[in-house]
Design a protein around this motif. Structure first.
Motif, mmCIF file in Angstrom:
data_model
loop_
_atom_site.group_PDB
_atom_site.id
_atom_site.type_symbol
_atom_site.label_atom_id
_atom_site.label_comp_id
_atom_site.label_asym_id
_atom_site.label_seq_id
_atom_site.Cartn_x
_atom_site.Cartn_y
_atom_site.Cartn_z
ATOM 1 N N ILE B 32 0.826 -1.213 0.000
ATOM 2 C CA ILE B 32 0.000 0.000 0.000
ATOM 3 C C ILE B 32 0.859 1.261 0.000
ATOM 4 O O ILE B 32 0.470 2.294 -0.516
ATOM 5 C CB ILE B 32 -0.969 -0.037 1.201
ATOM 6 C CG1 ILE B 32 -1.980 1.093 1.063
ATOM 7 C CG2 ILE B 32 -0.243 0.062 2.532
ATOM 8 C CD1 ILE B 32 -3.133 0.974 2.001
ATOM 9 N N ARG B 39 -1.642 -1.646 -8.348
ATOM 10 C CA ARG B 39 -2.448 -2.685 -7.687
ATOM 11 C C ARG B 39 -2.720 -3.793 -8.705
ATOM 12 O O ARG B 39 -2.824 -3.544 -9.911
ATOM 13 C CB ARG B 39 -3.747 -2.104 -7.158
ATOM 14 C CG ARG B 39 -4.754 -1.740 -8.206
ATOM 15 C CD ARG B 39 -5.927 -1.032 -7.572
ATOM 16 N NE ARG B 39 -6.622 -0.260 -8.578
ATOM 17 C CZ ARG B 39 -7.803 -0.619 -9.075
ATOM 18 N NH1 ARG B 39 -8.412 -1.707 -8.661
ATOM 19 N NH2 ARG B 39 -8.371 0.138 -9.994
ATOM 20 N N GLY B 417 -3.318 3.033 -7.729
ATOM 21 C CA GLY B 417 -3.003 3.011 -6.308
ATOM 22 C C GLY B 417 -3.885 2.031 -5.549
ATOM 23 O O GLY B 417 -4.959 1.635 -6.006
ATOM 24 N N VAL B 418 -3.405 1.639 -4.377
ATOM 25 C CA VAL B 418 -4.144 0.682 -3.557
ATOM 26 C C VAL B 418 -5.070 1.440 -2.623
ATOM 27 O O VAL B 418 -4.653 2.391 -1.973
ATOM 28 C CB VAL B 418 -3.169 -0.174 -2.726
ATOM 29 C CG1 VAL B 418 -3.944 -1.114 -1.822
ATOM 30 C CG2 VAL B 418 -2.223 -0.926 -3.634
ATOM 31 N N SER B 419 -6.345 1.024 -2.601
ATOM 32 C CA SER B 419 -7.270 1.608 -1.646
ATOM 33 C C SER B 419 -7.554 0.557 -0.584
ATOM 34 O O SER B 419 -7.979 -0.562 -0.881
ATOM 35 C CB SER B 419 -8.565 2.028 -2.345
ATOM 36 O OG SER B 419 -9.614 2.032 -1.404
ATOM 37 N N LEU B 420 -7.314 0.947 0.649
ATOM 38 C CA LEU B 420 -7.424 -0.018 1.741
ATOM 39 C C LEU B 420 -8.864 -0.501 1.898
ATOM 40 O O LEU B 420 -9.115 -1.692 2.143
ATOM 41 C CB LEU B 420 -6.928 0.638 3.035
ATOM 42 C CG LEU B 420 -6.478 -0.321 4.128
ATOM 43 C CD1 LEU B 420 -5.430 -1.284 3.610
ATOM 44 C CD2 LEU B 420 -5.910 0.467 5.297
ATOM 45 N N ASP B 421 -9.797 0.411 1.723
ATOM 46 C CA ASP B 421 -11.206 0.046 1.857
ATOM 47 C C ASP B 421 -11.578 -1.003 0.811
ATOM 48 O O ASP B 421 -12.233 -2.002 1.102
ATOM 49 C CB ASP B 421 -12.100 1.278 1.679
ATOM 50 C CG ASP B 421 -11.968 2.224 2.866
ATOM 51 O OD1 ASP B 421 -11.457 1.776 3.908
ATOM 52 O OD2 ASP B 421 -12.363 3.395 2.739
ATOM 53 N N GLU B 422 -11.108 -0.738 -0.401
ATOM 54 C CA GLU B 422 -11.406 -1.651 -1.491
ATOM 55 C C GLU B 422 -10.817 -3.036 -1.220
ATOM 56 O O GLU B 422 -11.484 -4.061 -1.396
ATOM 57 C CB GLU B 422 -10.778 -1.059 -2.750
ATOM 58 C CG GLU B 422 -11.412 -1.450 -4.047
ATOM 59 C CD GLU B 422 -10.780 -0.632 -5.165
ATOM 60 O OE1 GLU B 422 -11.354 0.403 -5.525
ATOM 61 O OE2 GLU B 422 -9.695 -1.013 -5.646
ATOM 62 N N THR B 424 -10.013 -4.299 1.627
ATOM 63 C CA THR B 424 -10.692 -4.940 2.758
ATOM 64 C C THR B 424 -11.972 -5.618 2.276
ATOM 65 O O THR B 424 -12.282 -6.761 2.651
ATOM 66 C CB THR B 424 -11.016 -3.895 3.837
ATOM 67 O OG1 THR B 424 -9.840 -3.157 4.119
ATOM 68 C CG2 THR B 424 -11.509 -4.542 5.106
ATOM 69 N N LEU B 425 -12.712 -4.912 1.436
ATOM 70 C CA LEU B 425 -13.932 -5.493 0.875
ATOM 71 C C LEU B 425 -13.619 -6.760 0.083
ATOM 72 O O LEU B 425 -14.301 -7.775 0.214
ATOM 73 C CB LEU B 425 -14.629 -4.478 -0.028
ATOM 74 C CG LEU B 425 -15.475 -3.440 0.705
ATOM 75 C CD1 LEU B 425 -15.943 -2.368 -0.255
ATOM 76 C CD2 LEU B 425 -16.655 -4.115 1.389
ATOM 77 N N ILE B 428 -12.926 -9.652 2.324
ATOM 78 C CA ILE B 428 -14.149 -10.270 2.859
ATOM 79 C C ILE B 428 -14.812 -11.131 1.774
ATOM 80 O O ILE B 428 -15.205 -12.278 1.993
ATOM 81 C CB ILE B 428 -15.123 -9.183 3.335
ATOM 82 C CG1 ILE B 428 -14.508 -8.425 4.519
ATOM 83 C CG2 ILE B 428 -16.464 -9.786 3.729
ATOM 84 C CD1 ILE B 428 -15.243 -7.165 4.881
ATOM 85 N N ARG B 432 -15.280 -15.116 1.966
ATOM 86 C CA ARG B 432 -16.606 -15.752 1.900
ATOM 87 C C ARG B 432 -16.641 -16.785 0.771
ATOM 88 O O ARG B 432 -17.166 -17.881 0.940
ATOM 89 C CB ARG B 432 -17.687 -14.703 1.663
ATOM 90 C CG ARG B 432 -17.938 -13.795 2.844
ATOM 91 C CD ARG B 432 -18.505 -14.563 4.026
ATOM 92 N NE ARG B 432 -18.702 -13.694 5.158
ATOM 93 C CZ ARG B 432 -18.669 -14.088 6.426
ATOM 94 N NH1 ARG B 432 -18.411 -15.363 6.697
ATOM 95 N NH2 ARG B 432 -18.875 -13.246 7.390
#
Lengths: 294, 458
Positions: B32, B39, B417-422, B424-425, B428, B432
């Motif tokens: 990151i 990315r 660039g890396v988005s941490l929120d993305e 993280t999603l 998940i 799953r």
């Protein structure tokens, strides 16, 4: 627009640094008091400021020249004033000697007075200002009036003028050559002395000496009048120079210096902007999705 | 009908694909904060379907899906932004260096101020004025000699400072050229590796990132034309020469041909500094010549004709001019007088005659420079304001280019660039998927258990 984490931090780092460098620049301006610190701050104003500075330096020199010329002229004038009084005394002596009632002995006493007057006048004509003779033209290192072998006092200087610049293409003579100021005065007085001396011809006093003395005195008056005119011209020039200098200094001030009140206001505004950016940056990464996951 | 075990195989494929997806996400999160990292994205695709061979196709419909596979791991990058960003980097590198060097050159001039040549010119003229009023005075003469020497020193040191800057620029260019050569060498060897990886059908994402980082740095240093080839290699050409071709590089020796980038910028600044230095040279040569000519026309305190006032190496007056040793040894030799009373021998001087000194003082008002249009001061002022204007232009250009480059970098970063929120999603999501695939395997297991252990054991 998609936003990445690196992007956010880079962007705020850029913002903080650009605000900070603006802040530093304003502080530097205030600290030095200078708006123009290097030519690139304002190239056109720099060129103007340099021209003004040169002009101001010229003015300073012209003013100094005018001051020195004035000193020389006023010294010459007061010396010639004393010479005039001696000639006035000599005229009284001549008038006394011209009357028929005088005896040869009393005339001889008058002749001695004239000798003393010649000496005083010679001293005046050989007046020095610092290391140079005032009435020698430009032969300033040699005594201008001295006795030759035959006992006559002759002029050894030249008739050159010392020109002093008080403006561009504006030069004023700061001296009066001795030959112009004193003319034939020593010859006149020596003849007067000879007329009064026992065996002399006192009749010539009335016919020639008095006229000659009057002519010498008139010439000194004229020379002094001209010196006065020059001094007045220098006085006016200095007034003009002073006005220029005031103008130049306010001009330089406008071109080069910071307007303090404005700079302080700008600095305050910039400080606020900086604080806002820093505060914003501090809150930048506070919540992320991670904070809300188990 | 497909085999009863095909469901387990499908589950295995899904587990493996999601495992890889989580690895890719992990790689993104780990990088990151890595500058120049693009990315990476996993591309899932269905595996080849199973067609049921049957005489009567209408008995069993369609094709059976066989699950998921990882088709590619690719980096997310907008290639068209790279070219634009690199052009901008070249210009930005050039402007940075140019403004830096020109600012330094400005500092050498120390204008406007009391310690620059402008003030020194005035002091030099004033000293002659003072001698002209007081020509017989040994003290005034000595002061003039001192002033003239310090004036000469001021010109010397300005010329020397500018000369030294030009030399420093050369050695900095040499250093940067070496760096550029090192970069092209590394780019060439990455070319080779990338080609090999691509030949076996894989995506060399991180190698490409590495090469892009090197190309970015090369863009800061130089300006080049880049050609991307189908085999994954890039050709880099500077000033018409291919410096990187295939997996080989050609070493650059001179900066000629590099018009932009840091190297080009230093080169431009150096040329401009040298032009200003040449103007100082012209000015000094003129002053030396004018003062000497006038000085030789005059007479000294002993009635002798004047010699040269300044000595200097012809052609390099600015760096070498100095008051003649004869004069520093004996200020009486200063030819302040315009005349002598008689030629003698021995000659009879006119000690109070300072008219020649006045003429020398007046040289500064004479428009002798630049084809008779400028005084010394005006000519010098023009030099300073030219330098200032060039420096200003470079600084303004720098600000403008920075804004443009920042915008482009933001755009690049926005894509790559890396988005941490993305991430993280994604994490998940893939977790799953992995869990569900595991569930699929255990369900299949239970089904097989029914068949194998539940049937026919009685």
């Amino acid at each position: 627009m998609r936003i990445s984490n690196l992007m956010l931090s880079q962007k705020s780092a850029d913002r903080v640094s650009s605000q900070l460098s603006r802040l530093a620049d304003l502080q530097d301006q205030l600290g030095t008091g200078k708006r123009l610190r290097r030519p690139s701050d304002d190239p056109a104003a720099t060129a103007q400021a340099m021209e003004v500075r040169r002009a101001a330096a010229n003015m300073e020199q012209y003013n100094k020249n005018a001051e020195e010329a004035k000193n020389m002229l006023s010294f010459s004038d007061s010396t010639l004033g004393q010479a005039y009084s001696i000639l006035a005394q000599a005229k009284q002596t001549a008038l006394a000697g011209a009357t028929d009632t005088q005896s040869a002995e009393s005339r001889q006493a008058l002749a001695d007075q004239v000798s003393a007057q010649i000496d005083s006048l010679e001293r005046l004509a050989n007046t020095r200002m610092r290391d140079k003779y005032l009435f020698a033209g430009q032969q300033v290192s040699r005594q201008p009036f001295a006795e030759d072998g035959a006992g006559n006092i002759v002029y050894q200087g030249d008739t050159r003028l010392t020109m002093v610049e008080v403006g561009q293409n504006d030069a004023v003579a700061a001296n009066v050559p001795g030959s112009k100021a004193f003319g034939q005065v020593f010859e006149t007085l020596q003849k007067l002395r000879d007329n009064l001396t026992i065996g002399g011809n006192p009749a010539e006093i009335d016919t020639d000496r008095l006229k000659e003395l009057q002519a010498d005195m008139d010439r000194i008056v004229q020379v002094r009048a001209r010196l006065g005119e020059r001094a007045a011209y220098l006085e006016r020039t200095q007034d003009k120079i002073m006005r220029f200098q005031e103008e130049f200094s306010s001009w330089t001030d406008n071109l080069e210096n910071v307007e303090i009140a404005k700079a302080v206001v700008d600095l305050k505004a910039q400080e606020n902007a900086y604080q806002a950016v820093v505060a914003g940056t501090a809150r930048l990464f506070q919540p992320s999705l991670l904070d809300f996951l188990r | 009908m497909p085999s009863a075990f095909s469901g387990i195989e499908m589950g295995r494929r899904a587990l493996s694909a999601h495992q890889q997806a989580i690895d890719v996400t992990g790689h993104n999160i780990a990088n990151i904060n890595t500058p120049g990292y693009s990315r990476q994205e996993i591309v899932f695709a269905t595996t080849d379907p199973y067609t049921n061979p049957s005489v009567r196709m209408d008995l069993t419909k369609g094709q059976f899906g066989t699950g998921v596979m990882v088709q590619a791991i690719r980096r997310v990058r907008a290639g068209y932004l790279d070219g634009r960003a690199r052009d901008s980097m070249s210009r930005y590198g050039a402007q940075t260096q140019k403004s830096d060097w020109l600012s330094q050159a400005e500092n050498a001039f120390r204008e406007p101020g009391d310690s620059g040549l402008n003030a020194a010119l005035s002091r030099f003229a004033s000293a002659w004025q003072n001698v002209s009023k007081d020509a017989q005075n040994g003290g005034t003469r000595a002061v003039l000699i001192e002033q003239a020497q310090s004036f000469a020193n001021d010109i010397n040191s300005l010329a020397n400072r500018l000369d030294r800057m030009a030399q420093d620029a050369d050695s900095l260019i040499a250093g940067k050229l070496q760096e550029a050569n090192d970069l092209t060498g590394r780019i060439a060897s990455l070319n080779g590796e990338i080609k090999k990886v691509m030949a076996i059908g894989q995506e060399p994402n991180d190698l490409r990132d590495n090469r892009d980082r090197l190309l970015d740095r090369l863009a800061e240093l130089t300006d080049f034309v880049q050609t991307d080839r189908a085999d994954g290699m890039v050709t880099v050409s500077i000033g018409g020469t291919n410096v990187v071709l295939d997996d080989r590089n050609t070493v650059l020796i001179a900066s000629s041909g590099i018009a932009s980038g840091e190297i080009g910028g230093i080169g431009e600044a150096k040329a401009s500094i040298q032009a200003r230095r040449a103007e100082i040279g012209t000015l000094a040569a003129r002053i030396v010549q004018d003062v000497n000519t006038q000085h030789r026309a005059g007479f000294d305190l002993d009635g002798n004709a004047g010699g040269d006032f300044f000595t200097a190496v012809p052609g390099n007056e600015a760096a070498t001019m100095a008051v003649s040793a004869d004069l520093t040894a004996d200020p009486r030799k200063l030819a302040a007088a315009e005349t002598i009373a008689s030629a003698g021998p021995p000659p009879l001087p006119v000690p109070g005659d300072g008219d020649n000194a006045l003429k020398i003082a007046r040289l500064q008002e004479q428009k002798g420079m630049n084809g008779g249009t400028q005084t010394y001061g005006e000519y010098y002022t023009q030099t300073v304001s030219r330098l200032g204007a060039e420096s200003r232009t470079a600084l303004d250009g720098l600000d403008g280019e920075k804004a443009y480059l920042d915008a482009l970098s933001q755009q690049r970063e926005s894509v790559s660039g890396v988005s941490l929120d993305e991430e993280t999603l994604n994490l998940i999501r893939f977790q799953r998927g992995y869990e569900a695939a595991a569930r699929l395997v255990s369900t299949m297991d239970e089904m097989l258990d029914t068949i194998i252990n539940g049937l026919g054991t009685r």
